[in-house]
Design a protein around this motif. Structure first.
Motif, short mmCIF file in Angstrom:
data_model
loop_
_atom_site.label_atom_id
_atom_site.label_comp_id
_atom_site.label_asym_id
_atom_site.label_seq_id
_atom_site.Cartn_x
_atom_site.Cartn_y
_atom_site.Cartn_z
N MET A 45 -1.17 -3.27 -17.79
CA MET A 45 -0.15 -2.83 -16.84
C MET A 45 1.26 -3.25 -17.27
O MET A 45 2.22 -3.05 -16.54
N ASP A 150 -8.74 3.79 -14.17
CA ASP A 150 -8.32 3.37 -12.83
C ASP A 150 -6.97 2.64 -12.87
O ASP A 150 -6.16 2.78 -11.94
N GLU A 152 -4.61 3.35 -15.04
CA GLU A 152 -3.64 4.44 -15.22
C GLU A 152 -3.38 5.18 -13.92
O GLU A 152 -2.26 5.62 -13.65
N HIS A 154 -3.70 3.82 -10.95
CA HIS A 154 -3.40 2.84 -9.91
C HIS A 154 -4.45 2.89 -8.80
O HIS A 154 -4.14 2.78 -7.62
N ARG A 155 -5.69 3.05 -9.22
CA ARG A 155 -6.83 3.18 -8.29
C ARG A 155 -7.56 1.85 -8.21
O ARG A 155 -7.85 1.20 -9.22
N TYR A 180 -5.45 -4.04 -3.84
CA TYR A 180 -4.85 -2.76 -3.46
C TYR A 180 -3.33 -2.94 -3.33
O TYR A 180 -2.55 -2.12 -3.82
N ARG A 182 -1.50 -5.03 -4.85
CA ARG A 182 -0.88 -5.28 -6.16
C ARG A 182 -0.85 -4.04 -7.04
O ARG A 182 0.08 -3.84 -7.81
N ILE A 183 -1.87 -3.18 -6.93
CA ILE A 183 -2.07 -2.13 -7.92
C ILE A 183 -1.65 -0.75 -7.45
O ILE A 183 -1.06 0.03 -8.21
N ALA A 184 -1.94 -0.43 -6.19
CA ALA A 184 -1.76 0.95 -5.71
C ALA A 184 -0.30 1.38 -5.73
O ALA A 184 0.61 0.56 -5.58
N LYS A 185 -0.10 2.69 -5.88
CA LYS A 185 1.25 3.25 -5.84
C LYS A 185 1.71 3.55 -4.43
O LYS A 185 2.89 3.48 -4.12
N GLU A 186 0.77 3.93 -3.57
CA GLU A 186 1.08 4.29 -2.19
C GLU A 186 0.30 3.39 -1.24
O GLU A 186 -0.80 2.92 -1.57
N ARG A 224 2.58 -6.82 -1.47
CA ARG A 224 3.04 -5.44 -1.34
C ARG A 224 2.21 -4.70 -0.28
O ARG A 224 1.02 -4.92 -0.15
#
Length: 440
Positions: A45, A150, A152, A154-155, A180, A182-186, A224
């Motif tokens: 990442m 995942d 890539e 952000h899953r 979730y 930390r990683i997810a976009k939405e 986040r």
């Protein structure tokens, strides 16, 4: 897949002389060692990992024999029953190495393990796909569960069947929500099968220790998307009881307000208990949550302080004198004399100011305020003719309140002229007595 570009540079930046020596040692004994889990995820990442864990196909016995032959010191040998050996290279750097394993018997809290030489088997017993990657010391990434894709996307997804993964360790429910964030976009793209698995297996979380619960939960509430994740955890998955919270007392709109207000002030960060106090209605609520989460004394006292004072503080959010008086009251009424305790009271005051969104400059004002000293004690009063007994404290408190009302300007001599006043009943603190001890 081989690391390339900037990611490759970040990877090789991790190679200290100590890690190079450890790598050479594993090659000498024909064992394989790879970076594992979170460090691999972070590198992919573009994040330089703070900690690196290693996995190996060597058994704990083989690791111990190798280190003993090479006269390398080992630490925390108790970890070997779970497959982990910690060694110290050149008396400079520690490395934690865990043997590949399979969870044989799981009760939702802990597992009996069997060691294996199969990297894929180890990957499939891990919690999330993004945490199940391995990275060889030659820069080769090993992905058995789809973790690269995942990352890539952000899953955030469990490895294999989410129900099985959760039932192996129910704390994975909270780990899912933490990652979730930390990683997810939405904030609200949870997969329905994941949320359904969490909701159906939430009761198991009640058997997980409070210390483990709080370790994950405190990262969620200041991470986040915290407000949206709290909505998902509580409104959708109904994790109230498992987390030690009461549904009727949880003001999630207030949680969102306090949390989102902090996002506008990058110069400060919220304590987890500051924002979580929105879900605690009173001292009983604080105690219930403490019983579940096993808070530190400082965390519990912060929650009590906010719960006790937030209503009046909100009415005085721009009045620095209110906070100065409150600070003096805390010191006078509870007698915080232990090392560092007054500093803790000031920190609590600043967190209260964050909670109610006081102007930012007031935070500095209260920290830098030079507190006046109240010089009247029991000896002073008895020297002035007050008889020893319970009236001493009542008179002292009466004089303190007069001093405070004067803006802390009345002299000791002026105050002593009031020792014969009609003394009102002493002010009793609302908070439980234990607040006055172990504040640090």
């Amino acid at each position: 897949m081989k690391l390339e570009g900037e990611i490759s540079k970040n990877f090789y930046a991790l190679f200290t002389p100590e890690l190079n020596k450890l790598s050479e040692l594993f090659q000498k004994y024909n064992y394989e060692m790879r970076m594992a889990g979170g460090a691999v995820r972070d590198l992919l990442m573009g994040i330089q990992p703070a900690d690196v864990d290693f996995a190996s196909n060597a058994t704990p016995t083989q690791l111990k024999e190798m280190f003993e032959k090479e006269e390398i010191r080992m630490l925390h040998k108790r970890g070997e029953e779970h497959g982990t050996i910690t060694c110290r290279i050149n008396e400079k750097e520690n490395f934690e190495i865990t043997t590949l394993r399979i969870d044989v018997v799981c009760d939702g809290r802990r597992a009996e393990v069997r060691f294996t030489e199969d990297w894929k088997e180890d990957a499939f017993r891990r919690d999330l796909t993004i945490n199940s990657l391995f990275l060889g010391l030659d820069g080769t990434v090993y992905d058995y569960t789809g973790g690269i894709k995942d990352i890539e996307l952000h899953r955030v997804a469990f490895v294999g069947d989410p129900v099985q993964r959760i039932q192996e360790d129910y704390l994975r429910i909270l780990r899912y929500f933490r990652f979730y964030g930390r990683i997810a976009k939405e904030p609200n793209l949870h997969e329905s099968k994941t949320i359904e698995a969490i909701s159906k297996n939430k009761q198991g979380l009640g058997n997980v220790s409070g210390e483990r619960i709080w370790m994950e939960f405190k990262k969620i509430v200041v991470g986040r998307f915290a407000a949206d994740i709290m909505d998902q955890m509580l409104k959708v998955c109904k994790l109230y009881a498992q987390l030690g919270l009461e549904e009727n007392s949880c003001n999630l709109d207030e949680f969102r307000r306090v949390y989102e207000a902090s996002l506008h002030h990058p110069t400060y960060s919220l304590e987890p208990m500051t924002v979580l106090s929105t879900c605690l209605a009173d001292f009983d609520g604080v105690q219930r949550f403490h019983d579940r989460a096993k808070l530190s004394n400082a965390e519990k006292h912060l929650a009590e302080f906010i719960v006790e004072h937030r209503t009046e503080a909100l009415k005085n959010k721009e009045n620095i004198r209110f906070f100065q008086d409150l600070l003096m009251d805390e010191i006078f009424l509870y007698g915080f004399r232990e090392p560092g305790s007054q500093e803790r009271v000031i920190l609590n005051m600043v967190e209260l100011m964050k909670y109610i969104e006081s102007p930012l400059q007031m935070h500095s004002e209260i920290k830098e305020w030079v507190k006046p000293e109240f010089h009247i004690n029991g000896i002073t009063l008895m020297n002035a003719g007050v008889k020893k007994g319970p009236t001493v404290n009542a008179i002292r408190q009466h004089l303190y309140l007069l001093w405070k009302k004067s803006g802390y300007k009345m002299s000791t001599e002026e105050l002593l002229t009031h020792i014969d006043d009609e003394i009102p009943a002493p002010v009793k603190p609302k908070a439980p007595k234990p607040r006055k001890r172990n504040l640090t």
